[in-house]
Design a protein around this motif. Structure first.
Motif, PDB file in Angstrom:
ATOM      1  N   GLY A 209       0.791  -1.227   0.000  1.00 25.52           N
ATOM      2  CA  GLY A 209       0.000   0.000   0.000  1.00 25.52           C
ATOM      3  C   GLY A 209       0.814   1.262   0.000  1.00 25.52           C
ATOM      4  N   GLY A 210       2.091   1.140  -0.334  1.00 28.16           N
ATOM      5  CA  GLY A 210       2.941   2.322  -0.352  1.00 28.16           C
ATOM      6  C   GLY A 210       3.213   2.816   1.052  1.00 28.16           C
ATOM      7  N   LEU A 211       3.676   4.062   1.166  1.00 25.75           N
ATOM      8  CA  LEU A 211       4.044   4.609   2.467  1.00 25.75           C
ATOM      9  C   LEU A 211       2.844   4.690   3.393  1.00 25.75           C
ATOM     10  CD1 LEU A 211       6.286   5.807   4.199  1.00 25.75           C
ATOM     11  CD2 LEU A 211       5.751   8.059   3.226  1.00 25.75           C
ATOM     12  N   GLU A 212       1.711   5.124   2.866  1.00 18.90           N
ATOM     13  CA  GLU A 212       0.515   5.252   3.701  1.00 18.90           C
ATOM     14  C   GLU A 212       0.035   3.888   4.190  1.00 18.90           C
ATOM     15  OE1 GLU A 212      -4.066   7.063   3.479  1.00 18.90           O
ATOM     16  OE2 GLU A 212      -2.646   7.382   1.821  1.00 18.90           O
ATOM     17  N   GLY A 213      -0.046   2.944   3.289  1.00 22.55           N
ATOM     18  CA  GLY A 213      -0.499   1.617   3.672  1.00 22.55           C
ATOM     19  C   GLY A 213       0.441   0.944   4.657  1.00 22.55           C
ATOM     20  N   LEU A 214       1.752   1.138   4.458  1.00 22.29           N
ATOM     21  CA  LEU A 214       2.741   0.541   5.355  1.00 22.29           C
ATOM     22  C   LEU A 214       2.630   1.150   6.747  1.00 22.29           C
ATOM     23  CD1 LEU A 214       5.104  -1.522   5.213  1.00 22.29           C
ATOM     24  CD2 LEU A 214       6.629   0.401   4.784  1.00 22.29           C
ATOM     25  N   ASN A 215       2.499   2.474   6.820  1.00 22.64           N
ATOM     26  CA  ASN A 215       2.369   3.141   8.117  1.00 22.64           C
ATOM     27  C   ASN A 215       1.110   2.708   8.843  1.00 22.64           C
ATOM     28  OD1 ASN A 215       4.734   4.629   8.068  1.00 22.64           O
ATOM     29  ND2 ASN A 215       3.814   6.352   6.981  1.00 22.64           N
ATOM     30  N   THR A 216       0.021   2.609   8.107  1.00 24.73           N
ATOM     31  CA  THR A 216      -1.250   2.210   8.717  1.00 24.73           C
ATOM     32  C   THR A 216      -1.178   0.794   9.271  1.00 24.73           C
ATOM     33  OG1 THR A 216      -2.487   3.630   7.197  1.00 24.73           O
ATOM     34  CG2 THR A 216      -3.713   1.874   8.305  1.00 24.73           C
ATOM     35  N   ALA A 217      -0.610  -0.111   8.485  1.00 23.95           N
ATOM     36  CA  ALA A 217      -0.512  -1.505   8.923  1.00 23.95           C
ATOM     37  C   ALA A 217       0.429  -1.655  10.108  1.00 23.95           C
ATOM     38  CB  ALA A 217      -0.047  -2.384   7.760  1.00 23.95           C
ATOM     39  N   LEU A 218       1.551  -0.956  10.065  1.00 22.92           N
ATOM     40  CA  LEU A 218       2.516  -1.068  11.162  1.00 22.92           C
ATOM     41  C   LEU A 218       1.965  -0.469  12.457  1.00 22.92           C
ATOM     42  CD1 LEU A 218       5.882  -0.189   9.354  1.00 22.92           C
ATOM     43  CD2 LEU A 218       5.167  -2.421  10.198  1.00 22.92           C
ATOM     44  N   SER A 219       1.176   0.601  12.339  1.00 20.91           N
ATOM     45  CA  SER A 219       0.624   1.240  13.537  1.00 20.91           C
ATOM     46  C   SER A 219      -0.355   0.337  14.272  1.00 20.91           C
ATOM     47  CB  SER A 219      -0.075   2.558  13.160  1.00 20.91           C
ATOM     48  OG  SER A 219      -1.186   2.306  12.311  1.00 20.91           O
ATOM     49  N   ALA A 220      -0.902  -0.640  13.573  1.00 17.30           N
ATOM     50  CA  ALA A 220      -1.840  -1.575  14.195  1.00 17.30           C
ATOM     51  C   ALA A 220      -1.135  -2.767  14.839  1.00 17.30           C
ATOM     52  CB  ALA A 220      -2.838  -2.077  13.151  1.00 17.30           C
ATOM     53  N   MET A 221       0.172  -2.867  14.655  1.00 15.76           N
ATOM     54  CA  MET A 221       0.930  -3.989  15.219  1.00 15.76           C
ATOM     55  C   MET A 221       1.381  -3.672  16.637  1.00 15.76           C
ATOM     56  SD  MET A 221       3.247  -5.172  11.967  1.00 15.76           S
ATOM     57  CE  MET A 221       2.481  -5.556  10.384  1.00 15.76           C
ATOM     58  N   PRO A 222       1.787  -4.685  17.421  1.00 16.93           N
ATOM     59  CA  PRO A 222       2.243  -4.451  18.799  1.00 16.93           C
ATOM     60  C   PRO A 222       3.402  -3.467  18.859  1.00 16.93           C
ATOM     61  CG  PRO A 222       1.923  -6.793  18.396  1.00 16.93           C
ATOM     62  CD  PRO A 222       1.785  -6.121  17.077  1.00 16.93           C
ATOM     63  N   ALA A 223       3.449  -2.675  19.921  1.00 18.35           N
ATOM     64  CA  ALA A 223       4.494  -1.655  20.076  1.00 18.35           C
ATOM     65  C   ALA A 223       5.880  -2.281  20.155  1.00 18.35           C
ATOM     66  CB  ALA A 223       4.227  -0.818  21.324  1.00 18.35           C
ATOM     67  N   THR A 224       5.977  -3.493  20.665  1.00 20.07           N
ATOM     68  CA  THR A 224       7.286  -4.146  20.758  1.00 20.07           C
ATOM     69  C   THR A 224       7.881  -4.401  19.377  1.00 20.07           C
ATOM     70  OG1 THR A 224       6.151  -6.272  20.898  1.00 20.07           O
ATOM     71  CG2 THR A 224       6.840  -5.261  22.964  1.00 20.07           C
ATOM     72  N   TYR A 225       7.024  -4.465  18.350  1.00 13.62           N
ATOM     73  CA  TYR A 225       7.517  -4.663  16.993  1.00 13.62           C
ATOM     74  C   TYR A 225       7.809  -3.332  16.304  1.00 13.62           C
ATOM     75  CZ  TYR A 225       7.915  -6.180  12.153  1.00 13.62           C
ATOM     76  OH  TYR A 225       8.379  -6.406  10.874  1.00 13.62           O
ATOM     77  N   THR A 226       6.924  -2.366  16.466  1.00 14.16           N
ATOM     78  CA  THR A 226       7.039  -1.107  15.717  1.00 14.16           C
ATOM     79  C   THR A 226       7.922  -0.063  16.383  1.00 14.16           C
ATOM     80  OG1 THR A 226       5.030  -0.264  16.789  1.00 14.16           O
ATOM     81  CG2 THR A 226       4.764  -1.446  14.696  1.00 14.16           C
ATOM     82  N   ASP A 227       8.190  -0.201  17.672  1.00 12.72           N
ATOM     83  CA  ASP A 227       8.987   0.788  18.383  1.00 12.72           C
ATOM     84  C   ASP A 227      10.409   0.842  17.830  1.00 12.72           C
ATOM     85  OD1 ASP A 227       9.328   2.620  20.793  1.00 12.72           O
ATOM     86  OD2 ASP A 227      10.911   1.152  21.143  1.00 12.72           O
ATOM     87  N   THR A 228      10.976   2.053  17.815  1.00  9.54           N
ATOM     88  CA  THR A 228      12.324   2.259  17.287  1.00  9.54           C
ATOM     89  C   THR A 228      13.367   1.414  18.005  1.00  9.54           C
ATOM     90  OG1 THR A 228      11.719   4.530  16.751  1.00  9.54           O
ATOM     91  CG2 THR A 228      14.064   4.009  16.753  1.00  9.54           C
ATOM     92  N   PHE A 229      13.106   1.137  19.289  1.00  6.76           N
ATOM     93  CA  PHE A 229      14.050   0.351  20.081  1.00  6.76           C
ATOM     94  C   PHE A 229      13.488  -1.034  20.424  1.00  6.76           C
ATOM     95  CE2 PHE A 229      14.792   4.868  21.048  1.00  6.76           C
ATOM     96  CZ  PHE A 229      16.101   4.985  20.604  1.00  6.76           C
ATOM     97  N   GLY A 230      12.447  -1.441  19.721  1.00  6.24           N
ATOM     98  CA  GLY A 230      11.872  -2.762  19.966  1.00  6.24           C
ATOM     99  C   GLY A 230      11.243  -2.907  21.328  1.00  6.24           C
ATOM    100  N   GLY A 231      10.703  -1.816  21.877  1.00  2.00           N
ATOM    101  CA  GLY A 231      10.083  -1.866  23.194  1.00  2.00           C
ATOM    102  C   GLY A 231      11.065  -1.732  24.342  1.00  2.00           C
ATOM    103  N   ARG A 232      12.322  -1.551  24.059  1.00  2.00           N
ATOM    104  CA  ARG A 232      13.341  -1.413  25.110  1.00  2.00           C
ATOM    105  C   ARG A 232      13.438   0.043  25.545  1.00  2.00           C
ATOM    106  NH1 ARG A 232      14.754  -4.494  20.929  1.00  2.00           N
ATOM    107  NH2 ARG A 232      15.402  -6.658  21.293  1.00  2.00           N
ATOM    108  N   THR A 233      13.868   0.264  26.772  1.00  2.00           N
ATOM    109  CA  THR A 233      14.020   1.629  27.285  1.00  2.00           C
ATOM    110  C   THR A 233      15.325   1.752  28.052  1.00  2.00           C
ATOM    111  OG1 THR A 233      12.815   1.051  29.323  1.00  2.00           O
ATOM    112  CG2 THR A 233      11.526   1.977  27.498  1.00  2.00           C
TER     113      THR A 233
END
Length: 481
Positions: A209-233
């Motif tokens: 889905g291009g940039l928009e479709g990719l962003n939309t799909a990723l935003s619906a995934m768990p934060a541990t996957y989409t977070d820049t640090f993989g959920g680590r702090t």
């Protein structure tokens, strides 16, 4: 039709490889020609061959699978990889190139032991050669596994048969033509990988889905996957980033990569080759990162991580083109193996001195050593199941920690020698083994990526300090006398 086109492409490409091997065999009459191609590589060949040798199955199958499984946090590895390219080519490369030409070095071990006494140099050569043979057998096993996965995915012939066929093709042209054949073939494979790294990720990106479709799909995934640090702090996140970034500096201790710098025609070829290698790396790693994220959107979390490359090609491209791109990419992932087999052969024949012991039959002994390492890699592939990514990461880390600190010390103007140089190699390798088999050693482990290297460098630093103190004491005694 897909299998027919894939098979036809593979046969044609393999015929080209054999042809290059036969042509180069006529020019590989001396040990220098067989191991370094006469030190006459231009920037395009040196840069592309280096880049292809450093990546191949690691980036196409391993890194795309790592991003697919871990998410955007895996991308922290990319700047470290590119920085490693720059450091080894532009910083350490000058010293490596000049010293290897002036002293006639054919291998990294020659360079490392240059200032050691005869007895120390002998032990350094023995230890370094055994480590190279061990790590490359492990390293080559990961590439054979990649070839096996590709053959099985294309033709359904099983992993074992796929590994054996891939090994046969690779060994044949390396055995025949040596470094010159490997250089030309890896240049072709580097170009091919660059094309694939544009076409396939673009198809996956559009399908997601291009940039928009990719962003939309990723935003619906768990934060541990989409977070820049993989959920680590906090410190854990910092350690994860440093661990991934530090992976790139293993390039300083890779004998099969440093050989391309030693073989570059002159300083201009080295500097221009550096730009080509870095540009290639940026393109291919970015493409595989996009592919991994897009594949997660398209296939969910259930696909085999290191199989998403071929699954994407099969699902998104026309049947005939998918077969062609998959078969051609299969040849591209062989490019790391050929240079590793060549350097392993050099370690056994040249560094260990077996060629001289057997009547000076340098090229013949190198070829026999290549076959021996190949057989060891096949046994590891079948007897010790693992992923392509994990096998490569261990060998990369172990070689980088064993030899990289000495390269850095030489570049800084120090001349490691004697027991401290030997001890540094052993410490780097020993700590790498400890983390691989007894301690946490995943891709983002800061300690596994840094402790072996720091430990080995610390030994050299202590040796330099002791040498300096002894020199002062001797000078003081001379003055007082």
């Amino acid at each position: 039709m897909e299998h027919i086109s894939a098979f036809a492409t593979l046969i044609a490409y393999s015929a080209v490889l054999f042809g290059i091997g036969l042509w180069a065999a006529q020019r590989a009459k001396s040990q220098e020609a067989f191991l370094l191609g006469g030190r006459n590589l231009g920037p395009v060949v040196a840069g592309l061959a280096y880049a292809a040798s450093s990546s191949s199955a690691w980036v196409l199958l391993g890194f795309s699978g790592f991003v697919y499984a871990a998410g955007p946090s895996a991308l922290w590895m990319v700047p470290g990889i590119l920085a490693g390219y720059a450091v080894v080519w532009l910083w350490a490369g000058k010293v490596l190139q000049v010293a290897s030409r002036e002293q006639g070095h054919l291998t990294l071990t020659d360079f490392m032991s240059e200032h050691a006494g005869p007895r120390s140099a002998r032990w350094i050569r023995i230890v370094a050669s055994l480590m190279i043979a061990f790590c490359f057998a492990y390293y080559v096993a990961s590439q054979f596994q990649g070839a096996g996965v590709a053959f099985d995915g294309l033709f359904g012939i099983g992993l074992v048969n796929g590994v054996l066929i891939g090994a046969l093709v690779i060994v044949a042209y390396t055995f025949l033509g040596g470094f010159l054949a490997v250089s030309l073939i890896d240049t072709l494979q580097g170009l091919l990988m660059a094309v694939v790294a544009v076409i396939l990720p673009a198809a996956a990106f559009m399908a997601a889905g291009g940039l928009e479709g990719l962003n939309t799909a990723l935003s619906a995934m768990p934060a541990t996957y989409t977070d820049t640090f993989g959920g680590r702090t906090g410190f854990v996140a910092t350690g994860f980033v440093v661990g991934l970034f530090a992976t790139g500096f293993g390039a300083l201790g890779q004998p099969h990569l440093i050989a391309w710098i030693m073989a570059a025609r002159d300083q201009r070829a080295r500097v221009t080759g550096a730009g080509i290698a870095i540009g290639w790396g940026a393109l291919v790693y970015a493409g595989m990162g996009i592919l991994g994220l897009s594949a997660r959107v398209l296939f969910g979390a259930d696909a085999p991580a290191e199989g998403v490359f071929f699954q994407t090609a099969s699902d998104l491209l026309p049947a005939i083109f998918a077969g062609v791109i998959a078969a051609a990419t299969l040849s591209a992932i062989m490019s790391t193996v050929d240079s590793q087999l060549l350097v392993a052969g050099a370690a056994i024949s040249h560094d260990l001195g077996l060629a001289k012991a057997l009547g000076g039959r340098d090229v013949l002994v190198s070829r026999m050593a290549i076959l021996a390492v190949c057989l060891a890699a096949l046994m590891i592939t079948f007897a010790l199941p693992s992923t392509i990514f994990d096998r490569t990461l261990f060998a990369w880390t172990a070689l980088g920690a064993s030899f990289g600190p000495t390269v850095v010390a030489r570049t800084l103007g120090h001349k490691p020698r004697g027991v401290f140089l030997l001890l540094s190699i052993l410490v780097g390798f020993g700590l790498s083994l400890a983390y691989e088999f007894f301690l946490p050693s995943g891709p983002g482990s800061i300690w596994a990526r840094t402790v072996p290297w720091i430990g080995a460098f610390a030994v050299l630093a202590i040796g330099a300090l002791i040498t300096k103190i002894r020199a002062k004491d001797e000078f003081a005694l001379g003055e007082s006398g």
